[in-house]
Design an enzyme around this catalytic site. Structure first.
Site, PDB file in Angstrom:
ATOM      1  N   GLY A 164       0.769  -1.166  -0.089  1.00 17.95           N
ATOM      2  CA  GLY A 164      -0.021  -0.083   0.044  1.00 17.95           C
ATOM      3  C   GLY A 164       0.919   1.337   0.083  1.00 17.95           C
ATOM      4  O   GLY A 164       1.961   1.290   0.496  1.00 17.95           O
ATOM      5  N   LYS A 224       7.904   0.482   5.601  1.00 20.81           N
ATOM      6  CA  LYS A 224       6.911   1.377   5.017  1.00 20.81           C
ATOM      7  C   LYS A 224       5.572   0.892   5.594  1.00 20.81           C
ATOM      8  O   LYS A 224       5.482  -0.112   5.646  1.00 20.81           O
ATOM      9  CB  LYS A 224       6.989   1.474   3.725  1.00 20.81           C
ATOM     10  CG  LYS A 224       5.876   2.149   3.013  1.00 20.81           C
ATOM     11  CD  LYS A 224       5.074   0.978   1.876  1.00 20.81           C
ATOM     12  CE  LYS A 224       4.424  -0.025   2.506  1.00 20.81           C
ATOM     13  NZ  LYS A 224       3.567  -0.744   1.663  1.00 20.81           N
ATOM     14  N   THR A 225       4.774   1.917   5.983  1.00 16.69           N
ATOM     15  CA  THR A 225       3.180   1.496   6.010  1.00 16.69           C
ATOM     16  C   THR A 225       2.347   2.398   6.841  1.00 16.69           C
ATOM     17  O   THR A 225       2.932   2.920   8.051  1.00 16.69           O
ATOM     18  CB  THR A 225       2.966   0.127   6.709  1.00 16.69           C
ATOM     19  OG1 THR A 225       1.518  -0.171   6.787  1.00 16.69           O
ATOM     20  CG2 THR A 225       3.227  -0.431   8.030  1.00 16.69           C
ATOM     21  N   ARG A 278      -3.231   8.000   2.188  1.00 12.47           N
ATOM     22  CA  ARG A 278      -2.111   7.133   1.878  1.00 12.47           C
ATOM     23  C   ARG A 278      -1.084   7.877   0.728  1.00 12.47           C
ATOM     24  O   ARG A 278      -0.155   7.594   0.801  1.00 12.47           O
ATOM     25  CB  ARG A 278      -2.617   5.800   1.358  1.00 12.47           C
ATOM     26  CG  ARG A 278      -3.358   4.888   2.209  1.00 12.47           C
ATOM     27  CD  ARG A 278      -3.339   3.528   1.617  1.00 12.47           C
ATOM     28  NE  ARG A 278      -3.622   3.172   0.215  1.00 12.47           N
ATOM     29  CZ  ARG A 278      -3.745   1.976  -0.124  1.00 12.47           C
ATOM     30  NH1 ARG A 278      -3.663   0.944   0.812  1.00 12.47           N
ATOM     31  NH2 ARG A 278      -4.031   1.817  -1.455  1.00 12.47           N
ATOM     32  N   ASP A 326       5.662  -5.137   7.172  1.00  6.78           N
ATOM     33  CA  ASP A 326       6.201  -6.462   7.674  1.00  6.78           C
ATOM     34  C   ASP A 326       6.379  -7.616   6.664  1.00  6.78           C
ATOM     35  O   ASP A 326       7.367  -8.387   6.523  1.00  6.78           O
ATOM     36  CB  ASP A 326       5.513  -6.821   8.936  1.00  6.78           C
ATOM     37  CG  ASP A 326       4.081  -6.940   8.422  1.00  6.78           C
ATOM     38  OD1 ASP A 326       3.338  -6.506   7.721  1.00  6.78           O
ATOM     39  OD2 ASP A 326       3.314  -7.530   9.627  1.00  6.78           O
ATOM     40  N   ASP A 327       5.284  -7.775   5.810  1.00  9.05           N
ATOM     41  CA  ASP A 327       5.331  -8.710   4.987  1.00  9.05           C
ATOM     42  C   ASP A 327       6.411  -8.670   3.798  1.00  9.05           C
ATOM     43  O   ASP A 327       7.132  -9.794   3.572  1.00  9.05           O
ATOM     44  CB  ASP A 327       3.933  -9.027   4.159  1.00  9.05           C
ATOM     45  CG  ASP A 327       3.052  -9.772   5.260  1.00  9.05           C
ATOM     46  OD1 ASP A 327       3.238 -10.443   6.121  1.00  9.05           O
ATOM     47  OD2 ASP A 327       1.729  -9.236   4.959  1.00  9.05           O
ATOM     48  N   TYR A 385      -7.801   5.931   1.899  1.00 16.32           N
ATOM     49  CA  TYR A 385      -7.202   6.218   0.597  1.00 16.32           C
ATOM     50  C   TYR A 385      -6.963   7.734   0.701  1.00 16.32           C
ATOM     51  O   TYR A 385      -6.100   8.103   0.066  1.00 16.32           O
ATOM     52  CB  TYR A 385      -8.068   5.809  -0.469  1.00 16.32           C
ATOM     53  CG  TYR A 385      -8.086   4.245  -0.556  1.00 16.32           C
ATOM     54  CD1 TYR A 385      -7.193   3.527  -0.949  1.00 16.32           C
ATOM     55  CD2 TYR A 385      -9.243   3.592  -0.212  1.00 16.32           C
ATOM     56  CE1 TYR A 385      -7.108   2.175  -1.049  1.00 16.32           C
ATOM     57  CE2 TYR A 385      -9.447   2.325  -0.065  1.00 16.32           C
ATOM     58  CZ  TYR A 385      -8.212   1.479  -0.667  1.00 16.32           C
ATOM     59  OH  TYR A 385      -8.331   0.115  -0.599  1.00 16.32           O
ATOM     60  N   GLU A 386      -7.684   8.515   1.525  1.00 14.23           N
ATOM     61  CA  GLU A 386      -7.659   9.969   1.464  1.00 14.23           C
ATOM     62  C   GLU A 386      -6.276  10.255   2.095  1.00 14.23           C
ATOM     63  O   GLU A 386      -5.702  11.624   1.888  1.00 14.23           O
ATOM     64  CB  GLU A 386      -8.542  10.560   2.643  1.00 14.23           C
ATOM     65  CG  GLU A 386     -10.150  10.253   2.022  1.00 14.23           C
ATOM     66  CD  GLU A 386     -10.746   8.968   2.269  1.00 14.23           C
ATOM     67  OE1 GLU A 386     -10.069   8.172   2.766  1.00 14.23           O
ATOM     68  OE2 GLU A 386     -11.963   8.918   2.127  1.00 14.23           O
ATOM     69  N   TYR A 397     -26.138  14.416  14.498  1.00 16.05           N
ATOM     70  CA  TYR A 397     -25.452  12.980  14.145  1.00 16.05           C
ATOM     71  C   TYR A 397     -24.803  12.439  15.003  1.00 16.05           C
ATOM     72  O   TYR A 397     -23.752  13.047  15.604  1.00 16.05           O
ATOM     73  CB  TYR A 397     -24.939  13.321  12.730  1.00 16.05           C
ATOM     74  CG  TYR A 397     -26.233  13.700  11.468  1.00 16.05           C
ATOM     75  CD1 TYR A 397     -27.156  12.751  11.258  1.00 16.05           C
ATOM     76  CD2 TYR A 397     -25.567  14.987  10.619  1.00 16.05           C
ATOM     77  CE1 TYR A 397     -28.014  13.155  10.255  1.00 16.05           C
ATOM     78  CE2 TYR A 397     -26.620  15.202   9.712  1.00 16.05           C
ATOM     79  CZ  TYR A 397     -27.657  14.345   9.595  1.00 16.05           C
ATOM     80  OH  TYR A 397     -28.446  14.613   8.254  1.00 16.05           O
ATOM     81  N   ASP A 455       0.015   2.130   8.528  1.00 14.71           N
ATOM     82  CA  ASP A 455      -0.653   1.329   9.654  1.00 14.71           C
ATOM     83  C   ASP A 455       0.203   1.412  10.973  1.00 14.71           C
ATOM     84  O   ASP A 455      -0.477   1.167  11.730  1.00 14.71           O
ATOM     85  CB  ASP A 455      -0.820   0.065   9.261  1.00 14.71           C
ATOM     86  CG  ASP A 455      -1.554  -0.448   8.051  1.00 14.71           C
ATOM     87  OD1 ASP A 455      -2.349   0.659   7.495  1.00 14.71           O
ATOM     88  OD2 ASP A 455      -1.605  -1.608   7.458  1.00 14.71           O
ATOM     89  N   ARG A 459       1.435  -5.538  -5.086  1.00 12.30           N
ATOM     90  CA  ARG A 459       1.458  -6.692  -3.973  1.00 12.30           C
ATOM     91  C   ARG A 459       1.984  -7.964  -4.390  1.00 12.30           C
ATOM     92  O   ARG A 459       1.565  -8.982  -3.515  1.00 12.30           O
ATOM     93  CB  ARG A 459      -0.058  -6.769  -3.150  1.00 12.30           C
ATOM     94  CG  ARG A 459      -0.362  -5.458  -2.714  1.00 12.30           C
ATOM     95  CD  ARG A 459      -1.648  -5.721  -1.657  1.00 12.30           C
ATOM     96  NE  ARG A 459      -2.176  -4.502  -1.121  1.00 12.30           N
ATOM     97  CZ  ARG A 459      -1.524  -3.818   0.190  1.00 12.30           C
ATOM     98  NH1 ARG A 459      -0.551  -4.563   0.511  1.00 12.30           N
ATOM     99  NH2 ARG A 459      -2.103  -2.699   0.697  1.00 12.30           N
TER     100      ARG A 459
END
Ligand code: FBP
Length: 549
Positions: free
Chosen positions: A78, A199-200, A426, A172-173, A423-424, A240, A202, A142
């Site tokens: 990603g 990188k990530t 990344r 990590d992967d 996605y906003e 709301y 997350d 990927r």
């Protein structure tokens, strides 16, 4: 060629900061031999050539090198803000050693290496992408680099281009795969080094050696700006409840960081849900109780942050997913089973899982049930970003509140809005932190290559201090590994960092959340600032600040 915005023009001129040690020739300082974080004997056996290597630190004042070498780079997985700066840092680093050195980029992720699709970077190409977000300079993908045939196909093109080292930018992967590739090339004595880069967005690739993965800072600041805007709208209209799902895969680091920045009424933390053995109904009850309490005070509005992986952490669902992963893997090949249609796949799964797991599966709304049964990403992860947990939770809260209303226990109004932020953020233009951190990671990788290292991750530490004081070096990737069950078998992988419930960021959040639930204590962080006072422009994430206090 797309038109360049004025911000992008001005940003192109930004010169990212480097740690002092990388500003001139470096001296390599090696520490003691290392061990993996778990399963030492097994990891050592699997990585005989890259296990036990020392941690490396760069100090100022070595001999200048003019070594000649070409380097290749891959963006994997990603997008994360700052990827282009890793490339520009590596480019500048490689050229600073010898201007004749070349940097090649493999296109659209690891697949570009296997399929021999690449470009050579030039000054003008690099200059057009300095300090920009996105991975579009070469694209990402990927494809999982794991088979010997892929490694062999890779070495052909690496030899053809005279490439001495490959830098793999990934999570990590992907870094696990970088380590496997480094070991393979070392065992075969192919003379090609492999260096990883953390990188990530997350934030789950961190440990005692890696402070943070790049992109986490910018992505969280971008989401927090949007959450702050929603909170302000929420506090203006007062009608709301906003349910906001945030990317992050399994780990709740993004949700936690955004909560620290924006002080919402509720933020769920998946790791806590698991630790407390909460059922889906417990989670729904917790949210409904806050809604009811605020309604009793006349506040029929609020903001809820939901980490995208929460569903995987509800113990009964976690058990179900573990069995689904096994059932979806063909034991003969270790690969995903192939089905002729999605319906066939769902039917196969349902007829092969244990009755108690089937009961849990069938208790879920149909779309969630289906998503859990369908395909994993190439690394075997459930595609949690496709599960609409924010809608699932708000619907269940509405049902519970209606029941409480019928019993006379609740008398408010509940109307929900839903958002999913991922996605906003990344591909956002990197914050100063990510611009500097990424440039340093790339530049540092060139020094690891010049020092002849392979199977190392490029590491920059002490990043809560001013950039000049950052510590540059490398950590053997095997040091971060242990064995975990993946696709039905035990595999060596980098241990994923989840939110630690005894860590400072969670503890601070837990000490404040009841106050934030009842009162409307929103914080509106506003957009990322690139120029101005340092306390506005150069701050790291709250997570890092609390971890390093
Ligand atoms: P990486 O781990 O590859 O950095 O991915 C980050 C991420 O944004 C996750 O938060 C999210 O679950 C996933 O990618 C979505 O990926 P895709 O757009 O490929 O479905």
């Amino acid at each position: 060629m797309s038109t360049i915005s004025n911000l992008q023009k001005a940003r192109a001129a930004y010169q990212p900061k480097l740690p002092k040690a990388l500003q001139g020739p470096v001296k390599v300082v090696e520490g003691a031999a290392t061990e993996s974080v778990g399963n030492q004997a097994e990891i050592k056996e699997l990585f005989p050539n890259t296990y036990g290597m020392p941690v490396v630190e760069f100090a100022e004042g070595g001999q200048p090198s003019s070594a000649e070498f070409n380097v290749g780079i891959i963006l994997s997985g990603g997008q994360a803000p700052g990827g282009h700066n890793v490339i520009s840092g590596l480019y500048d680093g490689v050229k600073s050693i010898n201007p004749a050195n070349k940097l090649y980029g493999f296109l659209m992720g690891p697949g570009g290496l296997v399929d021999h699709k690449y470009i050579e970077f030039t000054d003008s190409l690099i200059d057009a992408y300095r300090n920009t977000g996105g991975f579009d300079i070469i694209g990402s993908g990927r494809t999982k680099l794991e088979k010997e045939s892929q490694f062999e196909s890779g070495i052909e093109i690496l030899r053809q281009l005279g490439i001495k080292a490959l830098v793999i930018i990934g999570g990590d992967d992907s870094n696990t795969n970088a380590c496997v590739l480094a070991e393979y090339y070392a065992a075969k004595k192919y003379g090609v080094q492999v260096i990883g880069c953390p990188k990530t967005i997350d934030g789950d690739l961190k440990n005692a050696q890696i402070e943070t993965s790049f992109g986490f800072d910018t992505a969280c600041k971008t989401y927090s700006e949007l959450i702050g805007n929603i909170e302000r709208d929420c506090n203006s209209a007062r009608k709301y409840w906003h349910f906001i799902k945030l990317m992050g895969r399994s780990a709740s680091h993004i949700a936690l960081e955004c909560a620290l920045q924006t002080q919402p009424n509720i933020c769920l933390i998946s790791e806590e849900v698991e630790a407390k053995n909460m059922s889906l109904d417990d989670v729904v009850t917790y949210i409904a109780e806050v809604v009811a309490k605020r309604a009793a005070a006349g506040n029929n509005f609020g903001t809820v942050l939901v980490p995208e992986g929460i569903i995987e952490f509800i113990p009964a669902i976690k058990k179900l997913i573990a069995e689904l992963n096994e059932v979806l893997t063909d034991p003969a090949t270790g690969e995903s089973r192939v089905f002729s249609s999605k319906d066939e796949q769902v039917a196969f799964v349902k007829s092969h899982i244990a009755p108690e797991n089937l009961a849990v599966l069938e208790s879920l709304p149909k779309d969630v049930e289906r998503q859990l049964c369908l395909d994993r990403d190439p690394h075997g992860n459930v595609q949690v970003s496709l599960i609409e947990t924010e809608k699932l939770l708000s619907a269940m809260v509405a049902t519970k509140l209606a029941a409480w209303k019928a019993e006379g226990k609740y008398n408010g109004k509940f109307s929900a809005q839903h958002h999913f932020f991922g996605y906003e953020g990344r591909c956002a233009a990197p914050s100063n932190y990510d611009a500097d951190y990424c440039y340093s990671l790339g530049y540092n990788a060139s020094r690891l290559i010049a020092a002849g290292k392979t199977g190392y991750m490029s590491v920059i530490r002490n990043t809560t201090a001013p950039a000049a004081e950052w510590i540059a070096g490398g950590v053997p990737i095997t040091m971060m590994m242990n064995l975990e069950r993946r696709n039905g078998a035990m595999k060596p992988v980098i241990r994923k960092a989840l939110v630690e419930l005894d860590g400072a960021p969670f503890k601070y959040f837990a000490s404040k959340r009841d106050e934030w639930a009842e009162q409307t204590a929103y914080v509106y962080p506003g957009p990322i600032q690139y120029w101005g006072p340092s306390e506005v422009c150069d701050q790291t994430t709250k997570t890092l600040q609390l971890e390093h206090k």
